[in-house]
Motif scaffolding. Structure first.
Motif, PDB file in Angstrom:
ATOM      1  N   HIS A 252      81.867   6.119   8.957  1.00  0.00           N
ATOM      2  CA  HIS A 252      82.698   6.829   9.931  1.00  0.00           C
ATOM      3  C   HIS A 252      82.471   6.261  11.334  1.00  0.00           C
ATOM      4  O   HIS A 252      83.426   5.999  12.074  1.00  0.00           O
TER       5      HIS A 252
ATOM      6  N   HIS B 193      92.645   7.021  10.079  1.00  0.00           N
ATOM      7  CA  HIS B 193      91.378   7.711  10.336  1.00  0.00           C
ATOM      8  C   HIS B 193      91.524   9.233  10.379  1.00  0.00           C
ATOM      9  O   HIS B 193      90.810   9.954   9.678  1.00  0.00           O
TER      10      HIS B 193
ATOM     11  N   THR C  87      89.944   9.958   6.992  1.00  0.00           N
ATOM     12  CA  THR C  87      88.499   9.976   7.251  1.00  0.00           C
ATOM     13  C   THR C  87      88.059  11.287   7.892  1.00  0.00           C
ATOM     14  O   THR C  87      87.055  11.885   7.487  1.00  0.00           O
TER      15      THR C  87
END
Length: 208
Positions: free
Chosen positions: A74, A121, A125
């Motif tokens: 991350h 993202h 994520t």
């Protein structure tokens, strides 16, 4: 691009920053359409730098505090985005400064960077991080704001993570306004200050 539940991590403290970034694409596209983007590009780069500082720092604090296993991956995505923004800023500074403006191409590049970041993202994520944090966090409401409850030892100032381990964290995290700290006591300090209640490695119930 508009904010939808598709982008939400389920953690309001994270979503507020991501929402601002998603909504930013609208102002960039409008500036491009009205052919004034070259005058606003510096503002957009400044916004991205502020987003990186506030949002990325906050996410990384959470990941460290709760021992998120995918923290390295991350953080690596954060660093790539930061690198892309630094490159855009360098390109902007490298333009003819006598014009005091950017370029159409650079504005389009910034917009593409944000759109790709949101679709990659934020919508993937960050959602994984959000699901993890929602399982591990305990929240409380203080003055109408949702805060994360973190037990902190009254003696050594260590905090208890979600694994039940007492760990030392950086001082600036202690002062972060998104946390609500509850008084606690780590086992080491309990044994040191209340030894009479411990027998070997176990806790002895006091007699009343």
């Amino acid at each position: 691009m508009e904010w939808t539940n598709e982008f939400s991590s389920g953690v309001a403290l994270l979503d507020e920053h991501n929402m601002a970034l998603v909504c930013r694409t609208g102002s960039i596209i409008l500036a491009i359409r009205e052919q004034v983007c070259r005058y606003t590009i510096g503002v957009e780069i400044g916004f991205l730098e502020k987003h990186i500082f506030s949002c990325f720092n906050k996410e990384e604090q959470y990941m460290q505090l709760y021992s998120f296993s995918e923290y390295p991956q991350h953080k690596a995505e954060h660093e790539r985005f930061e690198s892309d923004v630094r490159k855009l800023k360098k390109d902007f500074i490298g333009l003819d400064q006598s014009r005091q403006c950017g370029s159409y191409e650079l504005s389009v590049e910034i917009n593409c960077l944000i759109v790709n970041w949101v679709s990659g993202h934020i919508s993937k994520t960050d959602k994984k991080l959000g699901a993890f944090l929602n399982r591990k966090m305990i929240f409380t409401e203080i003055s109408g704001k949702k805060k994360i409850v973190v037990p902190v030892c009254s003696f050594c100032r260590k905090v208890r993570d979600y694994n039940g381990l007492w760990v030392q964290i950086k001082p600036h995290i202690i002062g972060y306004s998104g946390f609500a700290f509850s008084h606690g006591m780590c086992p080491d300090c309990a044994r040191m200050h209340y030894a009479e209640y411990f027998s070997g490695d176990g806790y002895k119930q006091p007699a009343y």
